[in-house]
Scaffold this active site. Structure first.
Site, PDB file in Angstrom:
ATOM      1  N   GLY A  12      44.845  43.316  44.691  1.00 36.59           N
ATOM      2  CA  GLY A  12      43.446  43.270  44.259  1.00 36.59           C
ATOM      3  C   GLY A  12      43.280  42.728  42.853  1.00 36.59           C
ATOM      4  N   ASP A  13      42.036  42.402  42.512  1.00 33.66           N
ATOM      5  CA  ASP A  13      41.665  41.934  41.175  1.00 33.66           C
ATOM      6  C   ASP A  13      42.355  40.623  40.794  1.00 33.66           C
ATOM      7  OD1 ASP A  13      40.191  44.309  40.991  1.00 33.66           O
ATOM      8  OD2 ASP A  13      41.970  45.394  40.305  1.00 33.66           O
ATOM      9  N   LYS A  16      38.977  36.956  42.975  1.00 33.82           N
ATOM     10  CA  LYS A  16      38.286  36.481  44.183  1.00 33.82           C
ATOM     11  C   LYS A  16      36.836  36.118  43.860  1.00 33.82           C
ATOM     12  CE  LYS A  16      39.488  40.417  46.104  1.00 33.82           C
ATOM     13  NZ  LYS A  16      40.481  40.943  45.157  1.00 33.82           N
ATOM     14  N   GLY A  17      36.194  36.954  43.030  1.00 36.13           N
ATOM     15  CA  GLY A  17      34.803  36.700  42.655  1.00 36.13           C
ATOM     16  C   GLY A  17      34.659  35.358  41.964  1.00 36.13           C
ATOM     17  N   GLY A  40      35.461  45.423  42.733  1.00 34.53           N
ATOM     18  CA  GLY A  40      34.862  45.054  41.458  1.00 34.53           C
ATOM     19  C   GLY A  40      35.186  43.594  41.232  1.00 34.53           C
ATOM     20  N   HIS A  41      34.187  42.735  41.431  1.00 33.88           N
ATOM     21  CA  HIS A  41      34.418  41.290  41.295  1.00 33.88           C
ATOM     22  C   HIS A  41      33.661  40.786  40.070  1.00 33.88           C
ATOM     23  CE1 HIS A  41      35.570  40.657  45.802  1.00 33.88           C
ATOM     24  NE2 HIS A  41      36.162  41.694  45.254  1.00 33.88           N
ATOM     25  N   ARG A 142      34.113  57.289  65.788  1.00 35.66           N
ATOM     26  CA  ARG A 142      32.845  57.136  66.516  1.00 35.66           C
ATOM     27  C   ARG A 142      31.812  58.215  66.171  1.00 35.66           C
ATOM     28  NH1 ARG A 142      36.266  56.235  71.843  1.00 35.66           N
ATOM     29  NH2 ARG A 142      37.274  57.951  70.796  1.00 35.66           N
ATOM     30  N   GLN A 223      39.297  43.823  48.089  1.00 37.18           N
ATOM     31  CA  GLN A 223      40.679  44.337  48.085  1.00 37.18           C
ATOM     32  C   GLN A 223      41.675  43.193  48.326  1.00 37.18           C
ATOM     33  OE1 GLN A 223      38.111  46.240  50.014  1.00 37.18           O
ATOM     34  NE2 GLN A 223      37.783  46.945  47.940  1.00 37.18           N
ATOM     35  N   THR A 238      43.873  50.643  51.145  1.00 36.91           N
ATOM     36  CA  THR A 238      42.482  50.994  51.415  1.00 36.91           C
ATOM     37  C   THR A 238      42.337  51.169  52.925  1.00 36.91           C
ATOM     38  OG1 THR A 238      40.183  50.464  50.875  1.00 36.91           O
ATOM     39  CG2 THR A 238      41.585  48.613  51.556  1.00 36.91           C
ATOM     40  N   ARG A 304      45.091  48.919  34.655  1.00 35.63           N
ATOM     41  CA  ARG A 304      45.875  48.413  35.795  1.00 35.63           C
ATOM     42  C   ARG A 304      47.349  48.384  35.417  1.00 35.63           C
ATOM     43  NH1 ARG A 304      41.705  43.422  36.334  1.00 35.63           N
ATOM     44  NH2 ARG A 304      40.014  44.510  37.401  1.00 35.63           N
TER      45      ARG A 304
HETATM   46  P1  GDP Z   1      38.501  40.249  41.987  1.00 39.61           P
HETATM   47  O1  GDP Z   1      38.342  41.695  42.289  1.00 39.61           O
HETATM   48  O2  GDP Z   1      39.597  39.611  42.773  1.00 39.61           O
HETATM   49  O3  GDP Z   1      37.230  39.464  42.073  1.00 39.61           O
HETATM   50  O4  GDP Z   1      38.976  40.175  40.463  1.00 39.61           O
HETATM   51  P2  GDP Z   1      38.376  41.012  39.211  1.00 39.61           P
HETATM   52  O5  GDP Z   1      37.096  40.395  38.824  1.00 39.61           O
HETATM   53  O6  GDP Z   1      38.415  42.462  39.489  1.00 39.61           O
HETATM   54  O7  GDP Z   1      39.504  40.770  38.127  1.00 39.61           O
HETATM   55  C1  GDP Z   1      39.846  39.492  37.701  1.00 39.61           C
HETATM   56  C2  GDP Z   1      39.571  39.405  36.185  1.00 39.61           C
HETATM   57  O8  GDP Z   1      40.183  38.250  35.680  1.00 39.61           O
HETATM   58  C3  GDP Z   1      38.092  39.267  35.847  1.00 39.61           C
HETATM   59  O9  GDP Z   1      37.864  39.916  34.627  1.00 39.61           O
HETATM   60  C4  GDP Z   1      37.903  37.762  35.710  1.00 39.61           C
HETATM   61  O10 GDP Z   1      36.837  37.417  34.830  1.00 39.61           O
HETATM   62  C5  GDP Z   1      39.217  37.366  35.120  1.00 39.61           C
HETATM   63  N1  GDP Z   1      39.704  36.020  35.457  1.00 39.61           N
HETATM   64  C6  GDP Z   1      39.625  35.356  36.647  1.00 39.61           C
HETATM   65  N2  GDP Z   1      40.307  34.187  36.573  1.00 39.61           N
HETATM   66  C7  GDP Z   1      40.845  34.137  35.326  1.00 39.61           C
HETATM   67  C8  GDP Z   1      41.690  33.197  34.646  1.00 39.61           C
HETATM   68  O11 GDP Z   1      42.104  32.180  35.197  1.00 39.61           O
HETATM   69  N3  GDP Z   1      42.027  33.507  33.358  1.00 39.61           N
HETATM   70  C9  GDP Z   1      41.617  34.646  32.724  1.00 39.61           C
HETATM   71  N4  GDP Z   1      42.025  34.887  31.479  1.00 39.61           N
HETATM   72  N5  GDP Z   1      40.834  35.555  33.351  1.00 39.61           N
HETATM   73  C10 GDP Z   1      40.458  35.291  34.622  1.00 39.61           C
HETATM   74  P1  IMO Z   2      38.863  44.261  44.466  1.00 35.34           P
HETATM   75  O1  IMO Z   2      37.997  43.748  45.578  1.00 35.34           O
HETATM   76  C1  IMO Z   2      42.083  46.898  43.188  1.00 35.34           C
HETATM   77  C2  IMO Z   2      42.727  50.533  45.566  1.00 35.34           C
HETATM   78  C3  IMO Z   2      42.481  51.851  44.876  1.00 35.34           C
HETATM   79  C4  IMO Z   2      43.500  52.727  45.598  1.00 35.34           C
HETATM   80  C5  IMO Z   2      43.438  52.186  47.028  1.00 35.34           C
HETATM   81  C6  IMO Z   2      42.554  53.002  47.968  1.00 35.34           C
HETATM   82  O2  IMO Z   2      38.159  44.352  43.157  1.00 35.34           O
HETATM   83  O3  IMO Z   2      40.156  43.519  44.405  1.00 35.34           O
HETATM   84  P2  IMO Z   2      39.912  53.226  48.218  1.00 35.34           P
HETATM   85  O4  IMO Z   2      38.874  53.725  47.255  1.00 35.34           O
HETATM   86  O5  IMO Z   2      39.676  51.833  48.696  1.00 35.34           O
HETATM   87  O6  IMO Z   2      40.159  54.179  49.350  1.00 35.34           O
HETATM   88  O7  IMO Z   2      41.282  53.227  47.357  1.00 35.34           O
HETATM   89  O8  IMO Z   2      42.947  50.858  46.930  1.00 35.34           O
HETATM   90  N1  IMO Z   2      41.590  49.572  45.528  1.00 35.34           N
HETATM   91  C7  IMO Z   2      41.559  48.495  44.744  1.00 35.34           C
HETATM   92  N2  IMO Z   2      42.418  48.065  43.789  1.00 35.34           N
HETATM   93  N3  IMO Z   2      41.002  46.169  43.480  1.00 35.34           N
HETATM   94  C8  IMO Z   2      40.146  46.567  44.452  1.00 35.34           C
HETATM   95  O9  IMO Z   2      39.124  45.807  44.884  1.00 35.34           O
HETATM   96  C9  IMO Z   2      40.382  47.809  45.094  1.00 35.34           C
HETATM   97  N4  IMO Z   2      39.739  48.503  46.061  1.00 35.34           N
HETATM   98  C10 IMO Z   2      40.502  49.580  46.318  1.00 35.34           C
HETATM   99  O10 IMO Z   2      42.741  51.771  43.494  1.00 35.34           O
HETATM  100  O11 IMO Z   2      44.794  52.471  45.100  1.00 35.34           O
HETATM  101 MG    MG Z   3      38.351  43.551  41.308  1.00 30.14          MG
END
Ligand code: GDP
Ligand code: IMO
Ligand code: MG
Length: 428
Positions: A12-13, A16-17, A40-41, A142, A223, A238, A304
């Site tokens: 995750g993170d 994707k956003g 959280g995107h 269900r 995720q 998840t 993280r």
């Molecule tokens: P997601 O959950 O996959 O949408 O990712 P998140 O938004 O949770 O986390 C990605 C973080 O990295 C965010 O704070 C973005 O603004 C940041 N980000 C995305 N691409 C880049 C990059 O190429 N460089 C840097 N420094 N930050 C980035």
């Molecule tokens: P994005 O879309 C990172 C993790 C939680 C936990 C596990 C299960 O921003 O990448 P849950 O509440 O889904 O039952 O938690 O999954 N988790 C994520 N970690 N990014 C996410 O979403 C996550 N969504 C859930 O931290 O370990």
């Molecule tokens: Mg995220």
């Protein structure tokens, strides 16, 4: 009829956003197919930062129709809070469409999430506490409540009664909590029904017709592959299928309509919550990645866990998702590191494994086998073409491409929409 899926390749993170956002003006629909407000995107547009939990990032693009698919579990309170936040910042959310078949997260799901985590003790998953697991559990059992049930009060009451009969026994007798009132829950849902009504439709039909008309549909997964309930590090996952197969189920379109499957992968690795993580760093380098990368969860604010790039995971994700392209994000965060290790295989009880081990216990014991690549000092955040990257950064990307089972089409060099290097167009 291009239909693209955006999938997290790690835990995750990955960005994707931002990826959905850079696909830009040629996109007509952006669908969230799975998860809920556990995501959280982050999208940064001209220095303005938007943090989305339940809505897909496409909501920030004026000509996009954002869609919440049937595979999502919707917390209505969180939904309207997010809509209000966006409207107050000048975004237009009126095009949002929500599947009548999506399930809702009830307040009792959040209670169940918290008490079950507490009962797991040392084996707790470290969930986001948003009630996601219990909401999906009710769906599969269900006894879930769907968006469409909110428009038929007597059906809603019957379903809430059905769901609470067993849950109240558990809450009272096992978890020592107070029972939940049926009427209180029915009222909670009904307060949102009229606001919700104009947004609700058959989103599968909407998207099917859009694809027939040659429009561009992007499925922005929440995720990631390693958090997938089937393909991830179970039970530290998840409760949905964030991988590419889950996207077609969660959006209600057929697999033959998908034209590209785009994996998003960070130039290193992070994880929030508990569970195995072979390349995790416990020294000052881990802290450095966390600080430089701003690695704090958007959703819960938790720091993280950070570690090196894991090519075994990248190859695994490329395989189970059938990636056509990788978007490699956060390359800029590695600037200034003298030597960059990349995990190319694992050693498990003295034996080398080039692929993910089939057994979870083996994965818990996996020790990374690293290859090390020379780093670079130049500021790469201003680079806009591959050739502008320092030679060592280019070589690092080429090495990851060779090791990860899929071409790297886009490279992120900063959080802003503009800070991307496109090697191969994602939409052509
Ligand atoms: P997601 O959950 O996959 O949408 O990712 P998140 O938004 O949770 O986390 C990605 C973080 O990295 C965010 O704070 C973005 O603004 C940041 N980000 C995305 N691409 C880049 C990059 O190429 N460089 C840097 N420094 N930050 C980035
Ligand atoms: P994005 O879309 C990172 C993790 C939680 C936990 C596990 C299960 O921003 O990448 P849950 O509440 O889904 O039952 O938690 O999954 N988790 C994520 N970690 N990014 C996410 O979403 C996550 N969504 C859930 O931290 O370990
Ligand atoms: Mg995220």
């Amino acid at each position: 009829m291009p239909a693209l899926v955006v999938v997290g390749a790690q835990w995750g993170d990955e960005g994707k956003g931002k990826t959905t956002d850079i696909l830009g003006t040629r996109v007509d629909y952006v669908v969230k197919p799975n998860g809920g407000n556990n995501a959280g995107h982050t999208v940064v547009v001209g220095g303005e930062k938007y943090e989305l939990k339940l809505l897909p990032a496409g909501i920030l693009s004026p000509n996009v129709t954002p869609v919440i698919g049937n595979g999502v579990v919707v917390n209505l309170e969180a939904l309207f809070e997010e809509i209000e936040m966006l409207e107050s910042r000048g975004a237009d959310t009126s095009a949002l469409r929500i599947s009548a078949n999506a399930h809702v997260v009830a307040p009792y799901h959040q209670t169940m999430d918290k008490v079950t985590e507490r009962f797991l003790g040392k084996r707790a998953i470290g969930t986001t506490g948003r009630g996601i697991g219990p909401a999906y559990a009710d769906k599969v059992s269900r006894i879930g409540i769907r968006i469409q049930d909110l428009f038929d009060e007597s059906i809603l009451r019957q379903k809430v009664e059905g769901a609470l009969r067993q849950k109240n026994e558990l809450l009272l007798k096992v978890y020592n909590r107070r029972a939940v009132e049926v009427e209180e829950t029915v009222e909670y849902f009904l307060q949102y029904a009229e606001r919700l009504r104009p947004m609700v439709c058959d989103t599968s039909l909407l998207l099917g017709e859009a694809l027939d008309a040659g429009e561009v549909v992007v499925m922005e997964g929440g995720q990631a592959t390693m958090l997938d309930v089937d393909h991830g590090t179970y039970p530290f996952v998840t409760s949905s299928n964030p991988s590419a197969g889950g996207a077609v189920i969660g959006a209600g379109i057929g697999p033959t309509r998908i034209t590209r499957v785009i994996g998003i992968v960070k130039a290193y690795t992070t994880r929030v919550g508990a569970g195995p993580f072979p390349t995790e760093l416990f020294d000052e380098m881990g802290v450095r990645l966390q600080k430089t990368g701003g690695e704090y969860g958007v959703n819960t604010g938790r720091p993280r866990r950070c570690g090196w790039y894991d090519a075994v995971i990248a190859r695994y994700a490329a395989r189970v998702n059938g990636f056509t392209d990788y978007v490699l994000t956060k390359l800029d965060v590695l600037t200034g590191i003298e030597e960059i290790p990349v995990c190319v295989a694992y050693e498990i009880d003295g034996v080398r494994h080039d692929e993910m081990p089939a057994s979870q216990s083996d994965f818990h014991h996996a020790k990374p086998i690293f290859e090390t690549f020379p780093g670079w000092d130049e500021d790469i955040s201003v680079a806009r073409s591959f050739e502008e990257l320092p030679e060592n950064a280019q070589n690092y990307v080429l090495a990851l491409e060779r090791l990860s089972g899929c071409r790297i089409s886009v490279i992120g060099v900063g959080p802003d929409r503009e800070q991307s290097i496109v090697r191969h167009e994602l939409l052509d």
